[in-house]
Write an enzyme that holds these catalytic residues in place. Structure first.
Site, PDB file in Angstrom:
ATOM      1  N   SER A  22       6.782   8.139   9.836  1.00  0.00           N
ATOM      2  CA  SER A  22       6.497   7.193   9.085  1.00  0.00           C
ATOM      3  C   SER A  22       6.129   5.889  10.022  1.00  0.00           C
ATOM      4  O   SER A  22       5.526   4.980   9.337  1.00  0.00           O
ATOM      5  CB  SER A  22       7.587   6.702   8.139  1.00  0.00           C
ATOM      6  OG  SER A  22       8.539   6.225   8.888  1.00  0.00           O
TER       7      SER A  22
ATOM      8  N   THR B  27       9.413   1.920   7.511  1.00  0.00           N
ATOM      9  CA  THR B  27       8.870   1.011   8.577  1.00  0.00           C
ATOM     10  C   THR B  27       9.913   0.687   9.704  1.00  0.00           C
ATOM     11  O   THR B  27      10.958   1.025   9.685  1.00  0.00           O
ATOM     12  CB  THR B  27       8.282  -0.273   8.027  1.00  0.00           C
ATOM     13  OG1 THR B  27       7.550  -1.003   9.098  1.00  0.00           O
ATOM     14  CG2 THR B  27       9.445  -1.252   7.433  1.00  0.00           C
TER      15      THR B  27
ATOM     16  N   THR C 188       4.220   0.333  10.940  1.00  0.00           N
ATOM     17  CA  THR C 188       4.364   1.266   9.874  1.00  0.00           C
ATOM     18  C   THR C 188       3.133   2.286   9.801  1.00  0.00           C
ATOM     19  O   THR C 188       1.908   1.691   9.822  1.00  0.00           O
ATOM     20  CB  THR C 188       4.843   1.039   8.544  1.00  0.00           C
ATOM     21  OG1 THR C 188       5.136   2.145   7.703  1.00  0.00           O
ATOM     22  CG2 THR C 188       3.653   0.103   7.828  1.00  0.00           C
TER      23      THR C 188
ATOM     24  N   ARG D 172      -4.396   2.246   0.596  1.00  0.00           N
ATOM     25  CA  ARG D 172      -3.403   1.453   0.351  1.00  0.00           C
ATOM     26  C   ARG D 172      -2.543   0.632   1.444  1.00  0.00           C
ATOM     27  O   ARG D 172      -2.458   1.228   2.581  1.00  0.00           O
ATOM     28  CB  ARG D 172      -1.988   2.552  -0.158  1.00  0.00           C
ATOM     29  CG  ARG D 172      -0.848   1.951  -0.816  1.00  0.00           C
ATOM     30  CD  ARG D 172       0.313   2.024   0.149  1.00  0.00           C
ATOM     31  NE  ARG D 172       1.532   1.373  -0.231  1.00  0.00           N
ATOM     32  CZ  ARG D 172       2.545   1.263   0.440  1.00  0.00           C
ATOM     33  NH1 ARG D 172       2.650   1.810   2.005  1.00  0.00           N
ATOM     34  NH2 ARG D 172       3.766   0.747   0.210  1.00  0.00           N
ATOM     35  N   VAL D 173      -2.064  -0.413   1.051  1.00  0.00           N
ATOM     36  CA  VAL D 173      -1.143  -1.309   2.004  1.00  0.00           C
ATOM     37  C   VAL D 173      -0.004  -1.789   1.389  1.00  0.00           C
ATOM     38  O   VAL D 173      -0.021  -2.318   0.370  1.00  0.00           O
ATOM     39  CB  VAL D 173      -2.193  -2.623   2.598  1.00  0.00           C
ATOM     40  CG1 VAL D 173      -1.083  -3.443   3.396  1.00  0.00           C
ATOM     41  CG2 VAL D 173      -3.358  -2.026   3.467  1.00  0.00           C
ATOM     42  N   GLY D 174       1.193  -1.609   2.145  1.00  0.00           N
ATOM     43  CA  GLY D 174       2.467  -2.064   1.487  1.00  0.00           C
ATOM     44  C   GLY D 174       2.644  -3.768   2.114  1.00  0.00           C
ATOM     45  O   GLY D 174       1.994  -4.280   2.275  1.00  0.00           O
ATOM     46  N   ASP D 175       3.944  -3.695   2.056  1.00  0.00           N
ATOM     47  CA  ASP D 175       4.516  -5.163   2.680  1.00  0.00           C
ATOM     48  C   ASP D 175       4.481  -5.406   4.269  1.00  0.00           C
ATOM     49  O   ASP D 175       4.343  -6.715   4.509  1.00  0.00           O
ATOM     50  CB  ASP D 175       5.724  -5.342   2.243  1.00  0.00           C
ATOM     51  CG  ASP D 175       6.794  -4.277   2.811  1.00  0.00           C
ATOM     52  OD1 ASP D 175       6.737  -3.087   2.782  1.00  0.00           O
ATOM     53  OD2 ASP D 175       7.795  -4.880   3.480  1.00  0.00           O
TER      54      ASP D 175
ATOM     55  N   THR E 126      12.160  -3.007   4.654  1.00  0.00           N
ATOM     56  CA  THR E 126      11.417  -1.745   4.900  1.00  0.00           C
ATOM     57  C   THR E 126      11.859  -1.021   3.316  1.00  0.00           C
ATOM     58  O   THR E 126      12.371  -1.812   2.632  1.00  0.00           O
ATOM     59  CB  THR E 126      12.478  -0.765   5.730  1.00  0.00           C
ATOM     60  OG1 THR E 126      12.117   0.483   5.593  1.00  0.00           O
ATOM     61  CG2 THR E 126      14.149  -0.675   5.273  1.00  0.00           C
ATOM     62  N   GLY E 127      11.162  -0.054   3.083  1.00  0.00           N
ATOM     63  CA  GLY E 127      11.191   0.557   1.488  1.00  0.00           C
ATOM     64  C   GLY E 127       9.984   0.526   0.748  1.00  0.00           C
ATOM     65  O   GLY E 127       9.074   0.558   1.414  1.00  0.00           O
TER      66      GLY E 127
ATOM     67  N   GLY F  65       7.036  -1.086  -0.667  1.00  0.00           N
ATOM     68  CA  GLY F  65       6.593  -2.147  -0.121  1.00  0.00           C
ATOM     69  C   GLY F  65       5.826  -3.009  -1.222  1.00  0.00           C
ATOM     70  O   GLY F  65       6.018  -4.343  -1.259  1.00  0.00           O
TER      71      GLY F  65
END
Length: 342
Positions: A82, A202, A220, A230-233, A253-254, A256
């Protein structure tokens, strides 16, 4: 590797109807009070990344320099599916990486949807130091990295490619999926689900150096089999990472999307500014996620936070059981299971 993704499903109640879960611990100390310097990272296996960062901190080095070297360890680890090299690709089979850094002066830099670069955390740092911008994305981020001397590498390992091809057989995509769901399904079916595993993670790292200065960094490859783009936090300042050198720092983490919706790490730093401990501040952020989603939805997702304040006190909290973190101080190295809301 799957141990660090062990997000187990539980029902959730809170101080709005919340019961605090029991805390597991393995380490050298039963207290959250530590002396500087200190480095803390998401997930127990990242103790090896902490060790690399500690070499710089122990030599009176700068926090940001230490974090960059520490995160390099995880970014280059092909067994971590990941983060960086070896990360599971998007649904089109492309490994895209996200990273950000923030230093003691409030400077920050980030890259998003970057391909072919082994150490995105270093590119994020150069965005901060060499451009007038905070964020570079996609082809622009790659062009900048190559102009700074980074070389293209293939981040898709044979193992990750095999997992992706297995996933294509079903193309089952659930960004909220937890390991317990998969284990229960596998027990019922008496077989493994092709290509499926917990798919959001992450490495987030925070450090307080000998001079009393704070910095933070994240890296990450995002959710496995995510939609392209796609982009998370993780690379978003105030969501996946925030540092205020007068107060403290936090990272996450988690899932996002849930962390972005509450500006999770900025929320935590502001809670610490108002007098809460790092653990108490992380808990407040978790409570906001639970309140926003409702218990039934929240019990099937995970978000975990870690934080350190200016005094060197560390803390963490997560939505559901299964999140842990690693710490190194002058006393030694230890790992700890975060408290959670159940």
């Amino acid at each position: 590797m799957l141990e660090r993704r062990r997000f187990l499903q539980h029902s959730i109640l809170g101080s709005l109807g919340i019961l605090v879960g029991k805390q597991g611990f393995s380490g050298i100390s039963g207290t959250n009070k530590v002396s500087k310097p200190v480095v803390i990272s998401t997930w127990a296996p990242n103790q090896k990344a902490n060790a690399a960062a500690w070499k710089i901190l122990a030599a009176n080095g700068r926090a940001l320099d230490a974090l960059e070297k520490g995160i390099h360890v995880t970014e280059a680890d092909p067994t971590d599916q990941s983060v960086g090299y070896g990360g599971l690709p998007d649904r089109d089979g492309r490994v895209t990486v996200d990273s950000c850094v923030m230093d003691e002066f409030g400077n920050c830099g980030a890259v998003m949807c970057l391909e072919h670069i082994l150490h995105p955390v270093s590119v994020a740092r150069l965005v901060m130091e060499k451009t007038p911008h905070v964020q570079l994305v996609g082809e622009g981020a790659l062009k900048f990295a190559l102009s700074e001397g980074f070389e293209k590498v293939n981040l898709l390992t044979p193992e990750a490619e095999k997992a992706w091809k297995n996933w294509l057989k079903t193309s089952k995509y659930d960004p909220m999926i937890t390991v317990e769901h998969l284990e229960e399904r596998n027990r019922k079916q008496k077989k493994q689900v092709p290509g499926q595993q917990d798919n959001h993670d992450t490495i987030g790292m925070l450090a307080l150096d000998m001079k009393g200065n704070l910095s933070g960094a994240c890296s990450t490859s995002g959710m496995a089999y995510k939609m392209a783009g796609r982009v998370g936090d993780s690379p978003i300042i105030g969501a996946g990472l925030f540092v205020d050198n007068e107060v403290g720092a936090a990272t996450a983490t988690g899932v996002g999307e849930e962390i972005v919706r509450i500006c999770g790490t900025h929320t935590i730093v502001e809670m610490m500014r108002n007098g809460l401990s790092p653990e108490e501040a992380c808990k407040k952020a978790v409570e906001r996620i639970v309140k926003r989603n409702g218990i039934e939805k929240a019990k099937n997702l995970q978000a975990g936070f870690i934080a350190v304040n200016k005094q060197g006190e560390v803390g963490a909290y997560s939505v559901i059981k299964g999140f842990n973190y690693a710490v190194q101080t002058n006393e030694g190295a230890y790992t700890k299971d975060a408290k959670y809301l159940i």
